[in-house]
Design a protein around this motif. Structure first.
Motif, PDB file in Angstrom:
ATOM      1  N   LEU A   1     100.071  53.222  75.844  1.00 30.91           N
ATOM      2  CA  LEU A   1      99.043  52.819  74.894  1.00 30.91           C
ATOM      3  C   LEU A   1      97.793  52.517  75.708  1.00 30.91           C
ATOM      4  O   LEU A   1      97.807  51.664  76.590  1.00 30.91           O
ATOM      5  N   PHE A   2      96.719  53.266  75.426  1.00 28.00           N
ATOM      6  CA  PHE A   2      95.460  53.118  76.158  1.00 28.00           C
ATOM      7  C   PHE A   2      94.390  52.549  75.238  1.00 28.00           C
ATOM      8  O   PHE A   2      94.275  52.962  74.089  1.00 28.00           O
ATOM      9  N   GLY A   3      93.614  51.627  75.760  1.00 28.68           N
ATOM     10  CA  GLY A   3      92.430  51.120  75.086  1.00 28.68           C
ATOM     11  C   GLY A   3      91.240  51.368  75.986  1.00 28.68           C
ATOM     12  O   GLY A   3      91.371  51.957  77.064  1.00 28.68           O
ATOM     13  N   SER A   4      90.093  50.892  75.576  1.00 25.24           N
ATOM     14  CA  SER A   4      88.902  51.119  76.399  1.00 25.24           C
ATOM     15  C   SER A   4      88.970  50.363  77.721  1.00 25.24           C
ATOM     16  O   SER A   4      88.334  50.755  78.688  1.00 25.24           O
ATOM     17  N   ASN A   5      89.747  49.291  77.778  1.00 22.17           N
ATOM     18  CA  ASN A   5      89.824  48.519  79.021  1.00 22.17           C
ATOM     19  C   ASN A   5      91.247  48.087  79.391  1.00 22.17           C
ATOM     20  O   ASN A   5      91.439  47.129  80.113  1.00 22.17           O
TER      21      ASN A   5
END
Length: 114
Positions: A85-89
Motif C-alpha cells: 500500500l503506497f501513499g504520497s509519503n
C-alpha cells in the motif's frame, strides 16, 4: 539511463509499429488500480527486482496523479505473494504469503475479498 527512459524502452519493445508508439501516452499506466510485478523465481534478487520495479511504477502513477490518495500493488515471485500500500509519503508491505500452503492461499483470498 533515467527511469523514464527505462519505462519508455519497455513500452517500445512491446509495440511493433512505430506509429503506435506515438499514440500511446507515457502515462498509459496511470489508471491502473494495482500494478503487479511477477517473477518466476523466489530468490532475493527476484524479489528485489520485482519490488524495485513496482515502486518505480507506483511512483510514476503518483507523479501523474498527484491527487491520488493511495494505491495498491502486488509482487508475485514463484509462489510468494506480497501486497503493498503506497501513499504520497509512505509505503506499507505485507508479509510474504506462500500460495502453496493452505494458510497462505487463505490469506491471499482474504486480501482480494476484503
Amino acid at each position: 539511463m533515467s527511469v523514464d527512459d527505462v519505462l519508455a524502452s519497455g513500452i517500445e519493445s512491446t509495440i511493433t509499429s512505430k506509429s503506435e508508439i506515438a499514440e500511446i501516452s507515457d502515462e498509459w499506466h496511470a489508471s491502473l488500480f494495482a500494478p503487479v510485478e511477477i517473477r518466476q523465481g523466489s530468490s532475493y534478487n527476484d524479489k528485489y527486482d520485482a519490488e524495485v520495479k513496482l515502486i518505480k511504477r507506483c511512483r510514476d502513477i503518483q507523479r501523474t496523479q498527484p491527487n491520488r490518495g493511495f494505491q495498491w500493488g502486488l509482487t508475485i515471485c514463484d509462489s510468494l505473494v506480497q501486497a503493498y500500500l503506497f501513499g504520497s509519503n509512505f509505503a506499507i508491505t505485507s508479509e510474504n504469503m506462500d500460495i502453496r500452503t493452505e494458510e497462505g492461499c487463505n490469506e491471499v483470498i482474504r486480501l482480494f475479498v476484503n
